[in-house]
Design a protein around this motif. Structure first.
Motif, PDB file in Angstrom:
ATOM      1  N   THR A 109       0.836  -1.199   0.000  1.00 40.88           N
ATOM      2  CA  THR A 109       0.000   0.000   0.000  1.00 40.88           C
ATOM      3  C   THR A 109       0.867   1.244   0.000  1.00 40.88           C
ATOM      4  O   THR A 109       2.072   1.187   0.227  1.00 40.88           O
ATOM      5  N   GLU A 110       0.207   2.353  -0.244  1.00 38.81           N
ATOM      6  CA  GLU A 110       0.852   3.653  -0.126  1.00 38.81           C
ATOM      7  C   GLU A 110      -0.125   4.630   0.494  1.00 38.81           C
ATOM      8  O   GLU A 110      -1.341   4.471   0.356  1.00 38.81           O
ATOM      9  N   LEU A 111       0.398   5.605   1.211  1.00 37.67           N
ATOM     10  CA  LEU A 111      -0.427   6.667   1.773  1.00 37.67           C
ATOM     11  C   LEU A 111      -0.418   7.819   0.788  1.00 37.67           C
ATOM     12  O   LEU A 111       0.650   8.247   0.345  1.00 37.67           O
ATOM     13  N   ILE A 112      -1.599   8.293   0.455  1.00 38.19           N
ATOM     14  CA  ILE A 112      -1.697   9.407  -0.485  1.00 38.19           C
ATOM     15  C   ILE A 112      -2.588  10.488   0.106  1.00 38.19           C
ATOM     16  O   ILE A 112      -3.497  10.202   0.888  1.00 38.19           O
ATOM     17  N   ASP A 113      -2.303  11.726  -0.259  1.00 41.60           N
ATOM     18  CA  ASP A 113      -3.165  12.835   0.128  1.00 41.60           C
ATOM     19  C   ASP A 113      -4.211  13.006  -0.949  1.00 41.60           C
ATOM     20  O   ASP A 113      -3.898  12.984  -2.142  1.00 41.60           O
ATOM     21  N   GLY A 114      -5.444  13.161  -0.520  1.00 46.26           N
ATOM     22  CA  GLY A 114      -6.529  13.340  -1.472  1.00 46.26           C
ATOM     23  C   GLY A 114      -7.514  14.376  -0.968  1.00 46.26           C
ATOM     24  O   GLY A 114      -7.271  15.031   0.051  1.00 46.26           O
ATOM     25  N   ASP A 115      -8.593  14.535  -1.686  1.00 43.18           N
ATOM     26  CA  ASP A 115      -9.636  15.453  -1.255  1.00 43.18           C
ATOM     27  C   ASP A 115     -10.213  14.965   0.065  1.00 43.18           C
ATOM     28  O   ASP A 115     -10.746  13.866   0.139  1.00 43.18           O
ATOM     29  N   GLY A 116     -10.064  15.763   1.097  1.00 47.14           N
ATOM     30  CA  GLY A 116     -10.656  15.406   2.376  1.00 47.14           C
ATOM     31  C   GLY A 116      -9.752  14.650   3.316  1.00 47.14           C
ATOM     32  O   GLY A 116     -10.198  14.160   4.342  1.00 47.14           O
ATOM     33  N   GLY A 117      -8.474  14.483   3.009  1.00 42.58           N
ATOM     34  CA  GLY A 117      -7.574  13.838   3.962  1.00 42.58           C
ATOM     35  C   GLY A 117      -6.625  12.838   3.346  1.00 42.58           C
ATOM     36  O   GLY A 117      -6.392  12.833   2.144  1.00 42.58           O
ATOM     37  N   LYS A 118      -6.116  11.959   4.178  1.00 46.78           N
ATOM     38  CA  LYS A 118      -5.175  10.916   3.738  1.00 46.78           C
ATOM     39  C   LYS A 118      -5.937   9.646   3.407  1.00 46.78           C
ATOM     40  O   LYS A 118      -6.927   9.317   4.048  1.00 46.78           O
ATOM     41  N   PHE A 119      -5.419   8.934   2.409  1.00 47.01           N
ATOM     42  CA  PHE A 119      -6.021   7.681   1.979  1.00 47.01           C
ATOM     43  C   PHE A 119      -4.937   6.617   1.911  1.00 47.01           C
ATOM     44  O   PHE A 119      -3.773   6.911   1.634  1.00 47.01           O
ATOM     45  N   ILE A 120      -5.338   5.383   2.166  1.00 43.28           N
ATOM     46  CA  ILE A 120      -4.456   4.254   1.953  1.00 43.28           C
ATOM     47  C   ILE A 120      -4.918   3.605   0.647  1.00 43.28           C
ATOM     48  O   ILE A 120      -6.108   3.368   0.453  1.00 43.28           O
ATOM     49  N   ARG A 121      -3.971   3.414  -0.269  1.00 46.13           N
ATOM     50  CA  ARG A 121      -4.309   2.814  -1.555  1.00 46.13           C
ATOM     51  C   ARG A 121      -3.510   1.537  -1.711  1.00 46.13           C
ATOM     52  O   ARG A 121      -2.291   1.527  -1.585  1.00 46.13           O
ATOM     53  N   CYS A 122      -4.224   0.457  -1.982  1.00 43.05           N
ATOM     54  CA  CYS A 122      -3.586  -0.854  -2.129  1.00 43.05           C
ATOM     55  C   CYS A 122      -3.132  -1.031  -3.575  1.00 43.05           C
ATOM     56  O   CYS A 122      -3.920  -0.853  -4.511  1.00 43.05           O
ATOM     57  N   LEU A 123      -1.887  -1.374  -3.726  1.00 42.60           N
ATOM     58  CA  LEU A 123      -1.334  -1.601  -5.059  1.00 42.60           C
ATOM     59  C   LEU A 123      -1.634  -3.008  -5.558  1.00 42.60           C
ATOM     60  O   LEU A 123      -1.462  -3.303  -6.734  1.00 42.60           O
ATOM     61  N   ALA A 124      -2.116  -3.890  -4.662  1.00 36.98           N
ATOM     62  CA  ALA A 124      -2.431  -5.264  -5.041  1.00 36.98           C
ATOM     63  C   ALA A 124      -3.878  -5.391  -5.519  1.00 36.98           C
ATOM     64  O   ALA A 124      -4.137  -5.957  -6.577  1.00 36.98           O
ATOM     65  N   CYS A 125      -4.834  -4.872  -4.738  1.00 35.15           N
ATOM     66  CA  CYS A 125      -6.239  -5.073  -5.092  1.00 35.15           C
ATOM     67  C   CYS A 125      -6.947  -3.791  -5.538  1.00 35.15           C
ATOM     68  O   CYS A 125      -8.079  -3.855  -6.003  1.00 35.15           O
ATOM     69  N   GLY A 126      -6.294  -2.638  -5.364  1.00 34.42           N
ATOM     70  CA  GLY A 126      -6.880  -1.387  -5.827  1.00 34.42           C
ATOM     71  C   GLY A 126      -7.779  -0.674  -4.832  1.00 34.42           C
ATOM     72  O   GLY A 126      -8.309   0.387  -5.135  1.00 34.42           O
ATOM     73  N   THR A 127      -7.964  -1.214  -3.651  1.00 36.90           N
ATOM     74  CA  THR A 127      -8.810  -0.581  -2.639  1.00 36.90           C
ATOM     75  C   THR A 127      -8.248   0.779  -2.257  1.00 36.90           C
ATOM     76  O   THR A 127      -7.042   0.955  -2.135  1.00 36.90           O
ATOM     77  N   ARG A 128      -9.137   1.736  -2.074  1.00 37.52           N
ATOM     78  CA  ARG A 128      -8.762   3.067  -1.620  1.00 37.52           C
ATOM     79  C   ARG A 128      -9.686   3.428  -0.465  1.00 37.52           C
ATOM     80  O   ARG A 128     -10.908   3.442  -0.635  1.00 37.52           O
ATOM     81  N   LYS A 129      -9.095   3.675   0.713  1.00 36.48           N
ATOM     82  CA  LYS A 129      -9.906   3.966   1.886  1.00 36.48           C
ATOM     83  C   LYS A 129      -9.279   5.102   2.663  1.00 36.48           C
ATOM     84  O   LYS A 129      -8.060   5.173   2.824  1.00 36.48           O
ATOM     85  N   GLN A 130     -10.133   5.988   3.165  1.00 40.27           N
ATOM     86  CA  GLN A 130      -9.630   7.107   3.961  1.00 40.27           C
ATOM     87  C   GLN A 130      -9.166   6.602   5.326  1.00 40.27           C
ATOM     88  O   GLN A 130      -9.782   5.717   5.919  1.00 40.27           O
ATOM     89  N   VAL A 131      -8.060   7.150   5.791  1.00 37.89           N
ATOM     90  CA  VAL A 131      -7.534   6.817   7.117  1.00 37.89           C
ATOM     91  C   VAL A 131      -7.533   8.083   7.966  1.00 37.89           C
ATOM     92  O   VAL A 131      -7.453   9.192   7.443  1.00 37.89           O
ATOM     93  N   SER A 132      -7.630   7.883   9.270  1.00 37.82           N
ATOM     94  CA  SER A 132      -7.673   9.047  10.159  1.00 37.82           C
ATOM     95  C   SER A 132      -6.314   9.739  10.198  1.00 37.82           C
ATOM     96  O   SER A 132      -5.267   9.122  10.051  1.00 37.82           O
ATOM     97  N   ASP A 133      -6.390  11.039  10.393  1.00 36.87           N
ATOM     98  CA  ASP A 133      -5.173  11.836  10.542  1.00 36.87           C
ATOM     99  C   ASP A 133      -4.558  11.555  11.907  1.00 36.87           C
ATOM    100  O   ASP A 133      -5.264  11.259  12.862  1.00 36.87           O
TER     101      ASP A 133
END
Length: 135
Positions: A109-133
């Motif tokens: 996974t990688e942590l990315i900044d997006g609209d509304g906060g930080k997101f964790i994006r999985c490079l294996a399955c493509g899931t993108r979910k917001q994580v708490s700051d």
């Protein structure tokens, strides 16, 4: 050519071996106490194996362990004595929140900044979910 190989052998003998991590491994914190301070000497290696910014991991650990401290080169310095097992538990919590994919549980996974906060994006399955700051 022979002198070069002698110099190279000599250099290899003087270099401190660096503990490498496998594909994904959580290294155990290593360090010592200096007075009332706790020094984690392999902090940058831990962050490197997790593929995360050391500043982000340090901010999490300092908040979770309710102490102040700073990153100094390769080390993390806490301003109070903290057991290495407790630090290891908090690193495991960090992995669950900010490294493992919430869907497939892989660490790719990688942590990315997006609209509304930080997101964790999985490079294996493509899931993108917001994580708490981290506060």
């Amino acid at each position: 050519m022979e002198d070069y190989e002698k110099l190279l052998d000599s250099a290899y003998e003087t270099i401190k071996p660096v503990e490498a991590c496998n594909r994904f491994e959580i290294l155990k914190p290593e360090g010592h106490f200096e007075g009332t301070k706790t020094i984690v000497s392999n902090f940058s290696q831990i962050a490197g194996c997790l593929r995360r910014d050391p500043a982000h991991l340090a901010k999490f650990l300092l908040g979770e362990l309710a102490t102040s401290g700073k990153v100094a080169g390769e080390r993390l310095i806490f301003i109070r004595k903290i057991n290495s097992a407790r630090i290891g538990e908090k690193i495991a919590e960090y992995v669950k929140r900010y490294v493992e994919c919430p869907n497939c549980k892989k660490p790719d996974t990688e942590l990315i900044d997006g609209d509304g906060g930080k997101f964790i994006r999985c490079l294996a399955c493509g899931t993108r979910k917001q994580v708490s700051d981290i506060k």
